[in-house]
Design an enzyme around this catalytic site. Structure first.
Site, short mmCIF file in Angstrom:
data_model
loop_
_atom_site.label_atom_id
_atom_site.label_comp_id
_atom_site.label_asym_id
_atom_site.label_seq_id
_atom_site.Cartn_x
_atom_site.Cartn_y
_atom_site.Cartn_z
N ASP A 6 -11.16 34.11 10.56
CA ASP A 6 -10.54 33.81 11.84
C ASP A 6 -11.65 33.73 12.87
OD1 ASP A 6 -8.65 33.75 14.15
OD2 ASP A 6 -7.20 34.27 12.60
N HIS A 39 -8.94 28.40 15.00
CA HIS A 39 -9.22 29.82 14.68
C HIS A 39 -10.54 29.98 13.92
CE1 HIS A 39 -5.59 32.13 15.89
NE2 HIS A 39 -4.95 30.98 15.73
N GLU A 61 -1.99 26.86 15.79
CA GLU A 61 -2.53 27.04 17.14
C GLU A 61 -3.84 26.27 17.38
OE1 GLU A 61 -0.88 31.33 18.47
OE2 GLU A 61 -2.58 31.46 17.11
#
Ligand code: TNX
Length: 712
Positions: free
Chosen positions: A156, A232, A287
Site C-alpha cells: 500500500d 495506493h 480509490e
C-alpha cells in the site's frame, strides 16, 4: 490434552481445550460456527484421555460439498466421514469444541457443511507490519472459526512487504519508514531504509511467504496475495519513480502510458505467482485518483478520460493474470472495467458494487464496510482504542446477511461468500489485531457457515464458552458488547448492553461500581453534579466490557432555549430542538449526531434560562482531531451574562493555548466566576480560522466542535 488421530498416511493432531469458568453453559454442546445439524444420540460419552483405536475416518466422495463432513460419536467410538481431507480438518475442529470440561465427548451425530465456499479474512500488513510467526497465529484463529481464505494486503502507500528479486529497492527502502509524529505514523512519515534510526517496518522473504502458504494449506486455508495497483502505490513509486507520470512528483498512482510500468508489474506478478499457488491474485484497483493521468501526455494517448485509463490498466493486468492461469480479484471499483469472465469482484463500499458486478457477470465476494470492516469501532468510541469509521459491533456483524435482500434472485448464485477486512492504519500490535478480530470473527463465521441461523440469544450463550476457549488459547478479545451505553430522556438515564447476560451495577457518587453497588433495574433520575459509573458484572464479581462514566450530567440550563448568534453548519447542527442543552454528549467520532460545528467562524450562542438563576460555572467540551479532520480547539472562551438580554457583562475571558495534538481528543473547559444573577448567558468560543501548515489539512478552514453547554 493432545488428541492424536491417525489414518493411513494422514496424521492429524488436534489440541483439545477444556472449557471452564463461565458457569452455567459449560457442559452444553457449544460449537462456533454452529453445525447444520446436531442430534444427541445417547449418554455414553467417550473419554478423551483414551481415544486410541476409537476414531475411524473415511472419505465419501458422494458428499456434495468437499468441505462437508459427518461426525458420529457413539458406543465409545468416533466416526468421521468427510467429502475430502478438507472436511476432516473441519470435523476435527468440531471435535475439539465438543470436548466437555470433564474431558469427555458426548454421543452425538453432527452433519455439517458450509453455506459459502469463500469465508475470508483480510489483514493489512502494509500500514503496520506483523511478523511471520504472528501470521501463523492469525491462521490458527481463522481455522478455529472454519474460515478458509486469508487475504494478505501486502502493499500500500505506506509499505511494501514482499521481497521481489527483480526489484530489491521495494523492500530495502519501501518496507521502512521514519516516523515523524508518533501519534499518527500512517499520516506523517517519510521513506527510510532498513536499520536506520527511528525506523519502523519489515517485510517477508519469499521463504517466509512459502512457509505461511504451507502453514495455511495444512489448515485448509488458501492465502490470496494482494499487490495494489494502479493507486495506493506511494511506497513502490518512491523506490522506482520512473513509473510515475512525472518522475519528480511524488504520487501513489502508476503511469499508465509507460511501457515500463507494465513490465515492472508483470515481473512482480510473476514472482508473486511463483510463491502463491492460489487460484486468485488480488490487484486492488480501489480509490484511484485520475489527476496525474489526465495531465500526462503519455496517458492521454490512451484516453483523455481517467475512467477509461483505469479500465485499460485493469484490463491489461487481468489479461496478464488470466494468461497465466490465475483469476484476478479487484475491489468493487473494477466492476465497471469490462473484464474477462474469470475475474471476481470484492464489494467493499456497500452492496451496490457487488450487485452491479454480479449483473455484469462476475463472481462476487461481499465485504461491505458497514457490516464487516473490522477496523471500525465495535462499541462506543470513548472507551475503545482509536478506530476508523462506523460502528460494527458484534451484533452488527452477526446480522451480516452476506446476500442482501435487494439482490435479485437470479444473481444470488454469483455471491461466493463474504469476508471481513482489517485495515491497520490505527493497529500496530498483535494484541490489538486480535482485539479487533475477536469475537467479531465468531459472528462472521456463523454468517458465512450456517444455512439456518440460531437466535442472537443462543449465539450469545455460545460466545461465553468461546471466551473461555480464547482464554485458554491465549487470544486477546474484546468484551465491549458488555459496555453499558446510555440514553437520556426527560432527565432520566436508561442503560443497556449489547449482550444482556449479566446485570449492570452503578454508583452515582463517582465511586467504582462493584457487585455490591446498586443493581440497575430501570431509568435513573440524575441530580445536578452526580457522576454515574456503571458496568456489567458477572456473578463471580468479574467486570465485563468497559465501564461507562458520565459526569455532571444534569445542569441548570437543561432543556433551555438557545439563540444562535452565529449558526452552526447545517451538516453539524446537533439533533433535536436545543442540542446544546439536551444533556446529550457526543463520542470521539466526528460524525456523532450530538456535535455542533462552526466552520471558520466563532461559535457564538446565547442560552436563555426560563427564569433568573444564580450561576457561577459554565462547562463545555470541545473536540480536536487534526489527523484526518479539520476540527481544532478554539483559541479563546468568553462568557457574558445578562438579566434582560440587552445589557451584558463579561464574566469570563480566557485564551486557550494551541494544542499540537493530532489524534482525536475531547477537552473539557470549566469556566468559574463570581456568582451572578442571570437569565441570559452568551458563550463565545474563538475559531482559530485556518489550520496551521504542516499538518494533514494545513491551510484549510478550521472548525469548532462542541456538544453541550452546562450551566451550574
Ligand atoms: C478504504 S477498503 C480502503 C483502505 C483503507 C480503508 C480504511 C479499500 C479497498 N480501501 O485503503 O485502509 O478504507 O477503512
Amino acid at each position: 490434552m493432545k488428541l492424536k488421530l491417525s489414518l493411513g498416511l494422514l496424521a492429524i493432531s488436534a489440541s483439545l481445550v477444556s472449557c471452564g469458568g463461565s458457569g452455567s453453559v459449560e457442559s452444553k454442546i457449544s460449537i462456533i460456527p454452529q453445525p447444520q445439524s446436531i442430534v444427541v444420540l445417547g449418554s455414553n460419552a467417550v473419554s478423551v484421555s483414551d481415544t486410541t483405536g476409537k476414531i475411524s475416518m473415511s472419505v465419501d466422495t458422494s458428499f456434495c460439498n468437499a468441505e462437508g463432513y459427518r461426525l458420529r460419536v457413539e458406543d465409545g467410538t468416533i466416526n468421521i466421514t468427510a467429502g475430502s481431507t478438507r472436511g476432516y480438518g473441519l470435523a476435527l475442529n468440531t471435535l475439539e469444541q465438543l470436548v466437555q470440561s470433564n474431558g469427555t465427548i458426548p454421543e452425538v451425530e453432527i452433519s455439517d457443511s458450509p453455506r459459502f465456499e469463500w469465508r475470508g479474512f483480510m489483514l493489512d500488513v502494509s500500514r503496520h507490519f506483523q511478523s511471520k510467526e504472528y501470521l501463523k497465529e492469525v491462521l490458527d484463529i481463522l481455522a478455529y472459526h472454519k474460515l478458509n481464505k486469508f487475504h494478505l494486503h501486502l502493499t500500500d502507500g505506506i509499505g511494501w512487504r514482499m521481497e521481489i528479486d527483480a526489484y530489491p529497492e521495494l523492500t530495502r527502502r519501501g518496507a521502512w519508514r521514519k516516523i515523524k509524529n508518533e501519534s499518527v505514523p500512517f499520516v506523517n512519515f517519510e521513506m527510510s531504509e532498513e536499520g536506520s534510526e527511528n525506523t519502523y517496518g519489515g517485510y517477508y522473504t519469499k521463504d517466509d511467504l512459502r512457509e505461511i502458504v504451507a502453514y495455511a494449506a495444512e489448515r485448509g486455508i488458501e492465502v490470496i496475495p494482494e499487490i495494489e495497483m494502479p493507486g495506493h502505490s506511494l511506497a513502490a513509486l518512491s523506490c522506482y519513480p520512473e513509473m510515475r507520470c512525472d518522475m519528480n512528483q511524488p504520487t501513489e498512482v502508476y503511469c499508465a502510458g509507460n511501457a515500463q510500468t507494465f513490465e515492472f508489474l508483470s515481473t512482480i506478478l510473476d514472482e508473486v505467482m511463483e510463491v502463491f499457488p492460489s487460484e486468485f491474485i488480488h490487484i486492488g484497483g480501489d480509490e484511484v485518483g485520475f489527476g496525474d493521468w489526465e495531465k500526462c501526455p503519455k496517458c492521454r494517448k490512451i484516453s483523455t478520460k481517467g475512467s477509461d485509463i483505469q479500465k485499460y490498466f485493469v484490463q491489461r493486468m487481468e489479461r496478464y493474470l488470466a494468461d497465466n492461469g490465475k483469476r484476478m480479484i479487484g475491489w468493487d471499483e473494477v466492476a465497471r472495467d469490462e473484464l474477462g469472465e474469470s475475474a471476481m469482484v470484492m464489494s467493499w463500499t456497500g452492496w451496490e458494487g457487488g450487485i452491479a458486478a454480479a449483473e455484469a457477470g462476475y463472481d462476487v465476494v461481499m465485504a461491505p464496510l458497514h457490516y464487516v470492516y473490522f477496523d471500525h469501532y465495535q462499541a462506543q468510541s470513548d472507551y475503545e482504542p482509536q478506530a476508523w469509521g462506523g460502528d460494527n459491533s458484534l451484533y452488527r456483524v452477526w446480522t451480516f446477511p452476506v446476500i442482501p435482500e435487494e439482490m435479485p434472485a437470479e444473481l444470488r448464485d454469483r455471491v461466493k461468500g463474504g469476508q471481513a477486512n482489517l485495515w491497520t492504519e490505527n493497529i500496530e500490535t498483535s494484541e490489538h489485531v486480535e482485539y479487533m478480530m475477536l469475537p467479531r470473527l465468531a459472528a462472521l463465521s456463523e454468517a458465512l457457515w450456517c444455512e439456518n441461523r440460531a437466535s442472537w440469544e443462543e449465539f450469545v450463550e455460545r460466545i461465553m464458552v468461546q471466551f473461555d476457549r480464547y482464554d485458554s488459547k491465549g487470544w486477546n478479545y474484546s468484551t465491549s458488547a458488555f459496555t453499558p451505553s446510555s440514553t437520556l430522556t426527560d432527565g432520566k438515564i436508561t442503560l443497556s448492553t449489547e449482550i444482556e447476560l449479566f446485570p449492570i451495577y452503578y454508583t452515582l457518587d463517582g465511586s467504582e461500581p462493584t457487585i455490591n453497588s446498586k443493581r440497575y433495574d430501570g431509568a435513573i433520575e440524575l441530580t445536578e453534579s452526580s457522576t454515574l459509573r456503571a458496568a456489567s458484572i458477572r456473578g463471580d464479581g468479574k467486570k465485563l466490557g468497559n465501564e461507562l462514566t458520565i459526569a455532571n450530567l444534569a445542569h441548570k440550563a437543561t432543556g433551555a432555549k438557545t439563540i444562535y448568534n452565529t449558526a452552526p453548519n447545517p451538516q453539524y447542527d446537533g439533533e433535536g430542538e436545543h442540542p446544546l442543552t439536551d444533556n446529550q454528549y457526543a463520542s470521539k467520532r466526528g460524525d456523532n449526531v450530538h456535535w455542533l460545528g462552526w466552520e471558520q467562524q466563532d461559535m457564538d450562542v446565547t442560552i436563555e434560562l426560563s427564569e433568573v438563576e444564580i450561576i457561577s460555572e459554565v462547562t463545555l467540551r470541545f473536540m480536536q482531531s487534526k489527523s484526518n479532520t479539520s476540527v481544532a480547539l478554539p483559541n479563546s472562551l468568553r462568557i457574558f451574562t445578562s438579566l434582560d438580554g440587552t445589557d451584558y457583562t463579561e464574566v469570563y475571558n480566557t485564551e486557550i493555548p494551541v494544542s499540537k495534538v493530532l489524534d482525536v481528543m475531547i477537552e473539557s473547559f470549566r469556566a468559574e466566576f463570581a456568582a451572578v444573577d442571570a437569565k441570559y448567558i452568551r458563550v463565545v468560543a474563538g475559531n482559530i480560522g485556518t489550520l496551521p501548515l504542516g499538518i494533514p489539512r494545513g491551510g484549510g478552514n478550521a472548525w469548532v466542535f462542541t456538544d453541550e453547554i452546562a450551566i451550574h
